[in-house]
Design an enzyme around this catalytic site. Structure first.
Site, PDB file in Angstrom:
ATOM      1  N   LYS A 125       0.858  -1.189   0.000  1.00  0.00           N
ATOM      2  CA  LYS A 125       0.000   0.000   0.000  1.00  0.00           C
ATOM      3  C   LYS A 125       0.887   1.229   0.000  1.00  0.00           C
ATOM      4  O   LYS A 125       2.025   1.175   0.475  1.00  0.00           O
ATOM      5  CB  LYS A 125      -0.871   0.013   1.252  1.00  0.00           C
ATOM      6  N   ASP A 165      -6.980   4.395  -4.473  1.00  0.00           N
ATOM      7  CA  ASP A 165      -7.676   4.252  -3.192  1.00  0.00           C
ATOM      8  C   ASP A 165      -8.302   5.632  -2.948  1.00  0.00           C
ATOM      9  O   ASP A 165      -8.492   6.389  -3.921  1.00  0.00           O
ATOM     10  CB  ASP A 165      -6.685   3.837  -2.081  1.00  0.00           C
TER      11      ASP A 165
HETATM   12  N1  GLU Z   1      -7.484   0.308  -2.947  1.00  0.00           N
HETATM   13  C1  GLU Z   1      -8.224  -0.888  -3.265  1.00  0.00           C
HETATM   14  C2  GLU Z   1      -8.236  -1.805  -2.071  1.00  0.00           C
HETATM   15  O1  GLU Z   1      -8.271  -1.341  -0.946  1.00  0.00           O
HETATM   16  C3  GLU Z   1      -7.761  -1.532  -4.566  1.00  0.00           C
HETATM   17  C4  GLU Z   1      -6.333  -1.916  -4.626  1.00  0.00           C
HETATM   18  C5  GLU Z   1      -5.862  -2.403  -6.006  1.00  0.00           C
HETATM   19  O2  GLU Z   1      -6.664  -2.467  -6.932  1.00  0.00           O
HETATM   20  O3  GLU Z   1      -4.674  -2.723  -6.098  1.00  0.00           O
HETATM   21  O4  GLU Z   1      -8.273  -3.011  -2.164  1.00  0.00           O
END
Ligand code: GLU
Length: 450
Positions: A125, A165
Site C-alpha cells: 500500500k 484508493d
Molecule cells: N485500494 C483498493 C483496495 O483497498 C484496490 C487496490 C488495487 O486495486 O490494487 O483493495
C-alpha cells in the site's frame, strides 16, 4: 502468554504510535487462534513475527509547485508488505490523514484480501498526506508527477503494482502512468485502474462497489433473503459508494443515504444516482449541492452530528454498506443498526467498523462481511487487468463482470467453509482471516527462511 498475545504486544512495543496498525493486527491475529492451536508449524516458522514486519517500507519527500508558484512539500509512502504469493499489490491513498500507521494497516489487510481473491498478488500500500481537495487539475498533475519521480524506481509489473484508493482515481492514475512511462521508457502493466483506451479493464471502476453487493447477495442467499425492494444505507460518496448504489438499484433495492467529509444526505425517495455522479465525478464538490437539487433529501452537517455517533447508521435499514473510511462505525452505531432491524453489513471500505462494533455484529448473528472479503472485488479486477495486460487482450464487460461475480462467490464460500472447518460456522471474520492467512503462510514456509 499465548503466541497471539505476544504478537499483539510486540507490535505495540515496536510501533507505539501506530493505533490503526495495532487494530488491524489484533483483529487478524486473534481470529487465527484456532488454526495456530491446530498447526504448530506456523509458530515454529515464526510466521506471525515475519508477517507483521513489512518486507520494506519506503518513505520519501514529494516536492511540487502550486499554481501560485509556492513550493509545497509532502510525505510519500510505499510499503511493500509481503510478496510470497505474487508481486506487491495495493492502492495509493492521497489524503491529509495519511501516515505510516494508516498505510501499514492498509498494507497488512491487503495481504489477506489479495490472497482471498484466488489471484497471484502479494500485499502492499502507499500514498501521501497530500490533500487533493480544492486543487486545480494542473496541481494534481504536478503532484502526481513529483510523486512518481521517486516511486518509479521501486515498482514494476512483476515487482509492485499500485492502483487507486481514497483520493486516487482514473485521473491520478493517468498522470502517474504518464510520468512512469516518461521516466522508464516502458509501457507495461505497472499500475491498475488505467483508462480503457490505454490498457485499463472494463468493470475496474465499478468493481469494489459491485463486488461488495455481490458478497451481500451471497450472505443473504444463505438465509433465504434478497435485496429486492429493501432499504439500504450507504456511507461515502466516492467510487465505492457510487457503484454500490448503482448495483443495489439494479437489483431493486433502495439506497437512501450517502456522506462525505462535510456531512450526510438522507433521501427518503432513494438516492438519485445521476445527480450524485454529476456532483462527485464531474463537479467534484460537496454533497450540500445534492440537497439544493432534490427536495426529498435532508442534509446534516458534520458539525451537527450527535457526539460519538455517525447518523448514517441510525437511519433504519435492511442492509448497510460502509463505504467511506476506517472506523466510521462504532459500537453505538452497530447497536442502532441491529435494533432498527438491519440484518446485513457488507464493508466496501477498509476496516470501517471498530473491533467493538464487529463483536456486536458477530454476537447478534447478522450477516457480516468484513472488508477484506467483501471489498476484495476492486483488487480482484485489478488482478484481471494485469492478466489482460500480460496477454495484450482486452475482455468484454460481460465476461469481466462474470469473473468478478464468480470471485466474490468463491470468496464467500471459502470464508464460510473455513469458518465451519474451525467450528465457527457463520463467522466470516474468522473464516476470511484464516483462509487468507493459510495460503500466504504456507507459501512462506514452502519458500524457506528468507
Ligand atoms: N485500494 C483498493 C483496495 O483497498 C484496490 C487496490 C488495487 O486495486 O490494487 O483493495
Amino acid at each position: 502468554m499465548s503466541y497471539v498475545n505476544n504478537i499483539i504486544n510486540l507490535v505495540k512495543e515496536k510501533y507505539p504510535e501506530q493505533a490503526e496498525f495495532h487494530q488491524a493486527v489484533k483483529e487478524v491475529v486473534e481470529s487465527l487462534e484456532p488454526i495456530l492451536k491446530k498447526c504448530n508449524k506456523y509458530e515454529n516458522s515464526a510466521i506471525l513475527e515475519r508477517l507483521i514486519i513489512p518486507d520494506r517500507e519506503i518513505h520519501f519527500r514529494v516536492t511540487w509547485e502550486d499554481d501560485n508558484g509556492k513550493i509545497n512539500v509532502n510525505r510519500g509512502y510505499r510499503i511493500e508488505f509481503n510478496s510470497a504469493i505474487g508481486p506487491y499489490k495495493g492502492g495509493l491513498r492521497f489524503h491529509p490523514s495519511v501516515n505510516p500507521s494508516i498505510i501499514k494497516f492498509l498494507g497488512f489487510e491487503q495481504i489477506f484480501k489479495n490472497s482471498l481473491t484466488t489471484l497471484s498478488m502479494g500485499g502492499g500500500k502507499g500514498g501521501s498526506d497530500f490533500d487533493p481537495k480544492g486543487k486545480s487539475n494542473n496541481e494534481i498533475m504536478r503532484f502526481c508527477q513529483a510523486f512518481m519521480n521517486e516511486l518509479f524506481r521501486h515498482i514494476g509489473a512483476h515487482t509492485d503494482v499500485p492502483a487507486g484508493d481514497i483520493g486516487v482515481g482514473g485521473r491520478e492514475i493517468g498522470y502517474l502512468f504518464g510520468q512512469y512511462r516518461k521516466l522508464t521508457n516502458r509501457f507495461d502493466g505497472v499500475l491498475t485502474g488505467k483508462a480503457l483506451n490505454w490498457g485499463g479493464s472494463l468493470v475496474r471502476k465499478e468493481a469494489t462497489g459491485y463486488g461488495c453487493v455481490y458478497f451481500a447477495q451471497e450472505m443473504l442467499r444463505q438465509r433465504g433473503e434478497s435485496l429486492d425492494g429493501k432499504i439500504c444505507s450507504v456511507s461515502g460518496s466516492g467510487n465505492v459508494a457510487i457503484y454500490t448504489i448503482e448495483k443495489l438499484q439494479q437489483l431493486g433495492a433502495k439506497p437512501v443515504t450517502i456522506s462525505d467529509s462535510k456531512g450526510m444526505v438522507y433521501d427518503k425517495d432513494g438516492i438519485d444516482l445521476e445527480l450524485l455522479k454529476e456532483i462527485k465525478e464531474v463537479k467534484r464538490v460537496s454533497l450540500e449541492e445534492y440537497v439544493k437539487n432534490k427536495s426529498s433529501a435532508q442534509y446534516t452537517s458534520i458539525k451537527d452530528y450527535p457526539k460519538g455517533k455517525n447518523p448514517v447508521w441510525h437511519i433504519p435499514c435492511f442492509a448497510a454498506f460502509p463505504s467511506a473510511t476506517q472506523n466510521e462505525l462504532n459500537a453505538d452505531d452497530a447497536e442502532a443498526l441491529i435494533k432498527n432491524g438491519c440484518i446485513c453489513v457488507s464493508e466496501g471500505a477498509n476496516m470501517p467498523s471498530t473491533i467493538e462494533a464487529v463483536h456486536k455484529f458477530i454476537s447478534a448473528k447478522i450477516c457480516y462481511g468484513p472488508g477484506k472479503a467483501a471489498n476484495a472485488g476492486g483488487v480482484a479486477v485489478s488482478g484481471l487487468e494485469m492478466a489482460q495486460n500480460a496477454s495484450m487482450t482486452p475482455w468484454t464487460f460481460e465476461y469481466t463482470d462474470k469473473r468478478l461475480h464468480q470471485i466474490m462467490e468463491d470468496i464467500f464460500n471459502n470464508a464460510s467453509q473455513t469458518a465451519k472447518e474451525f467450528g465457527e460456522e457463520g463467522n466470516l471474520v474468522i473464516g476470511a482471516n484464516i483462509a487468507g492467512f493459510r495460503k500466504v503462510a504456507d507459501a512462506m514456509i514452502d519458500q524457506g527462511v528468507i
